[in-house]
Structures are given as structure tokens and as C-alpha cells.
Design an enzyme around this catalytic site. Sequence first.
Site, PDB file in Angstrom:
ATOM      1  N   ALA A  10       1.032  -1.308  -0.041  1.00  0.00           N
ATOM      2  CA  ALA A  10      -0.114  -0.079   0.044  1.00  0.00           C
ATOM      3  C   ALA A  10       0.983   1.193  -0.051  1.00  0.00           C
ATOM      4  O   ALA A  10       0.697   2.389   0.796  1.00  0.00           O
ATOM      5  CB  ALA A  10      -1.037  -0.023   1.174  1.00  0.00           C
ATOM      6  N   GLY A  60       5.715   8.123   1.541  1.00  0.00           N
ATOM      7  CA  GLY A  60       6.732   7.865   2.671  1.00  0.00           C
ATOM      8  C   GLY A  60       7.539   6.607   2.488  1.00  0.00           C
ATOM      9  O   GLY A  60       8.733   6.880   2.451  1.00  0.00           O
ATOM     10  N   HIS A  61       7.080   5.695   1.808  1.00  0.00           N
ATOM     11  CA  HIS A  61       7.599   4.465   1.332  1.00  0.00           C
ATOM     12  C   HIS A  61       8.684   4.907   0.252  1.00  0.00           C
ATOM     13  O   HIS A  61       9.828   4.430   0.161  1.00  0.00           O
ATOM     14  CB  HIS A  61       6.812   3.345   0.762  1.00  0.00           C
ATOM     15  CG  HIS A  61       5.797   2.735   1.833  1.00  0.00           C
ATOM     16  ND1 HIS A  61       4.241   2.788   1.837  1.00  0.00           N
ATOM     17  CD2 HIS A  61       5.972   2.193   2.899  1.00  0.00           C
ATOM     18  CE1 HIS A  61       4.025   2.392   2.684  1.00  0.00           C
ATOM     19  NE2 HIS A  61       4.631   1.745   3.575  1.00  0.00           N
ATOM     20  N   GLU A  76      11.789   6.863  10.092  1.00  0.00           N
ATOM     21  CA  GLU A  76      11.560   7.463  11.573  1.00  0.00           C
ATOM     22  C   GLU A  76      10.002   7.654  11.883  1.00  0.00           C
ATOM     23  O   GLU A  76       9.910   7.652  13.018  1.00  0.00           O
ATOM     24  CB  GLU A  76      12.308   8.795  11.579  1.00  0.00           C
ATOM     25  CG  GLU A  76      13.697   8.886  11.396  1.00  0.00           C
ATOM     26  CD  GLU A  76      14.500  10.141  11.718  1.00  0.00           C
ATOM     27  OE1 GLU A  76      13.714  11.156  11.573  1.00  0.00           O
ATOM     28  OE2 GLU A  76      15.559  10.105  11.744  1.00  0.00           O
ATOM     29  N   SER A  78      -0.224   3.824   5.474  1.00  0.00           N
ATOM     30  CA  SER A  78      -1.196   3.106   4.719  1.00  0.00           C
ATOM     31  C   SER A  78      -2.383   3.091   5.609  1.00  0.00           C
ATOM     32  O   SER A  78      -3.571   3.051   4.842  1.00  0.00           O
ATOM     33  CB  SER A  78      -0.666   1.461   4.650  1.00  0.00           C
ATOM     34  OG  SER A  78       0.785   1.726   4.035  1.00  0.00           O
TER      35      SER A  78
HETATM   36  P1  AMP Z   1       5.106   0.146   6.556  1.00  0.00           P
HETATM   37  O1  AMP Z   1       4.666  -0.560   4.967  1.00  0.00           O
HETATM   38  O2  AMP Z   1       4.135   0.557   7.360  1.00  0.00           O
HETATM   39  O3  AMP Z   1       5.628  -1.399   7.385  1.00  0.00           O
HETATM   40  O4  AMP Z   1       6.561   0.609   6.588  1.00  0.00           O
HETATM   41  C1  AMP Z   1       7.587   0.230   5.613  1.00  0.00           C
HETATM   42  C2  AMP Z   1       8.561   1.255   5.978  1.00  0.00           C
HETATM   43  O5  AMP Z   1       8.245   2.481   5.568  1.00  0.00           O
HETATM   44  C3  AMP Z   1       8.984   1.391   7.439  1.00  0.00           C
HETATM   45  O6  AMP Z   1      10.458   1.633   7.674  1.00  0.00           O
HETATM   46  C4  AMP Z   1       8.230   2.796   7.946  1.00  0.00           C
HETATM   47  O7  AMP Z   1       8.799   3.546   9.099  1.00  0.00           O
HETATM   48  C5  AMP Z   1       8.569   3.453   6.684  1.00  0.00           C
HETATM   49  N1  AMP Z   1       7.519   4.403   6.420  1.00  0.00           N
HETATM   50  C6  AMP Z   1       6.100   4.463   6.652  1.00  0.00           C
HETATM   51  N2  AMP Z   1       5.391   5.647   6.693  1.00  0.00           N
HETATM   52  C7  AMP Z   1       6.510   6.582   6.410  1.00  0.00           C
HETATM   53  C8  AMP Z   1       6.556   7.869   6.457  1.00  0.00           C
HETATM   54  N3  AMP Z   1       5.303   8.659   6.393  1.00  0.00           N
HETATM   55  N4  AMP Z   1       7.769   8.614   6.245  1.00  0.00           N
HETATM   56  C9  AMP Z   1       8.943   7.988   6.425  1.00  0.00           C
HETATM   57  N5  AMP Z   1       8.668   6.502   6.053  1.00  0.00           N
HETATM   58  C10 AMP Z   1       7.673   5.944   6.396  1.00  0.00           C
END
Ligand code: AMP
Length: 295
Positions: free
Chosen positions: A41, A45-46, A157, A195
Site C-alpha cells: 500500500a 513515505g515508502h 523514522e 497506509s
Molecule cells: P510499513 O509498510 O508501514 O511497514 O512501513 C515500511 C517502512 O516505511 C518502515 O520503515 C516505515 O517506517 C516507513 N514509513 C512508513 N510511513 C512513512 C512515512 N510517512 N515517512 C517515512 N517513512 C515511512
Amino acid sequence: MTSAAVDSQLEIVRSVAALRRLVAKWRQNGDSIAFAPTMGALHDGHMSLIHKANTVADRTVASIYVNPAQFAPHEDFSSYPRSEDDDLARLAAAGCDLAYLPDPSEMYPPGFQTSITIGEVSHGLCGASRPHFFGGVAIIVCKLLNQVAPDYAIFGEKDYQQLLVIRRMVRDLDMPVEIVGAPIVREADGLAMSSRNAYLNDAERQTAGHLNRVIASMASDLENAGDAAEITARGKDTLMHAGFSAVDYLEVRNAETLAPFLGGPVDKPARVFAAAIIGKTRLIDNWPVNPPARA
Ligand code: AMP
């Protein structure tokens, strides 16, 4: 089929064997590898992690895997947003070299019975309200790092405690990878991209925008030598008045050790950490506190 190219760049693999074949080929060419694990998703950020990966190494690998071990039975594993086609298009457009979408049997083979327990840094904050969470994160990230064997792994972060937990695990287990942190990417009103923001209706989305403003204002008051206990209590009230249904936690902690600042002025680099609930959605965010040196 384990490997295919969707455009001239992005390779897609679903097995450890296919992943290792490609990575070995790059290694033979002398290329360095950076890796960004995700649960898909994908949002900007990703994508910032992918851009960071592109700048630190020759080859970028991203994984997409919604890890059941980090969801409790009552949490949103089955409804977690999934958008594989869009995610792959975004990764290709960002110049990612390889998308690893492991088959569940690669992650949890029959008879799987290994766990990783991380100590103090995983206690409190998200570790208190989601006791299963960091064990689930640690085992999956450990496996992914062993499978990809990158030189660098990029973590946001946004999940600051997770970043510290992974750093601790990598140091304690002598894993040969450098963990790189990436700053939080935010929407126009400052809401940290997530997400889970997709769960919010219009009214909830309005309320959500208060979370970052409250913690930013707390950070500024703390930098002006305000009392951590008073500022935290005021911050909780403000969030509840803004329409949050509950504040899971709102705390000021040391930025490196996560030791709590329970009262008085903050005299070391710290972070305000927040988890707050709107309807059925739990949002997390954090904000740096950099107090000036005081005589
Ligand atoms: P997730 O898919 O939510 O497990 O996130 C995967 C990676 O993306 C993790 O290292 C999160 O910290 C990073 N991440 C998610 N949202 C953000 C964001 N808004 N800004 C920076 N990194 C993000």
C-alpha cells in the site's frame, strides 16, 4: 515462475532462491545493495525510502509482505490495504531494481518455531499497547535481512521505536548490514503518511491533522524549558478536545535510549511519541525535541 521483468528495470521475485540468484549476479559485478522492507500500500513515505536506497547503493531491493506475526488477532491483518499492481508500478517508476514479494511459505515454513525477543528498547510505547508487535517485526526483519543480505537497510523514522529495535537487533546479533534512518514524510497539513490513513473518513481525516500539530507544539514548549509532565498532560487534553477517541500514549523520551522524561525540563535530545485512536484507526507519530544547551 519465480522471476519476471515488468519493465526494463524492475525484477519481481517470490522465492528466496530467485532473490539470491539475482543478488549474487549483482554482487559478482561489484554492486552494493540497499533494501527497504515494506508492507505495501505504498505511499510517498515508502517511496522516500526507495529514493534514499538509490542514493546509498548501486542496487535497490524493496519487499512487500504483510507480516501476520506483527498483528494481534483483534487487529487489522485481514483488512490491511493491499495494492500489489499499483505498488509494483510505483517501484518501477522510482528505479527500484527488485521487488521481493515472498510467498508466505518462504517466511513461515512448516514447523516454524523460532522467535526473537528484544529487551528494554522494545518495552513501553508501541511495545506496551501491542505486546506481540516487536517480536513479530524482529523475526520478519531478521529473516528478510538474511534473505536479501544487503549492505544497507532503510527504515522510516515514522516508526521510530521500530528503527531503534532493529538497530539493537542488528548490533546484538552481529548482522552485517548498516541500518539507515529516513525522515518522516507528511501530507500538506502535516499528517504523517501511513497506509492506515486510508481507513479515515473525511471527518476523521480532519481530526487526524491535529496529531502532528499537537506534538510539534509540545516539542517547541519542551525546547523552551517547559515541564515535561505539564506539557504532556496539556497535550492529551488537546488531542481529546480535537476529537480523538483515545490517546494510547503521549510521552517524551530520550531520542537514543527511549528512557522517559517524566517531569521537569528536557536537557538532552528527545522525541515526543504519540499513538492516538480515531474511531477504529490507530495513528502514530513522533517529533524531535532538541533543547538548546543551557548553562
Ligand atoms: P510499513 O509498510 O508501514 O511497514 O512501513 C515500511 C517502512 O516505511 C518502515 O520503515 C516505515 O517506517 C516507513 N514509513 C512508513 N510511513 C512513512 C512515512 N510517512 N515517512 C517515512 N517513512 C515511512
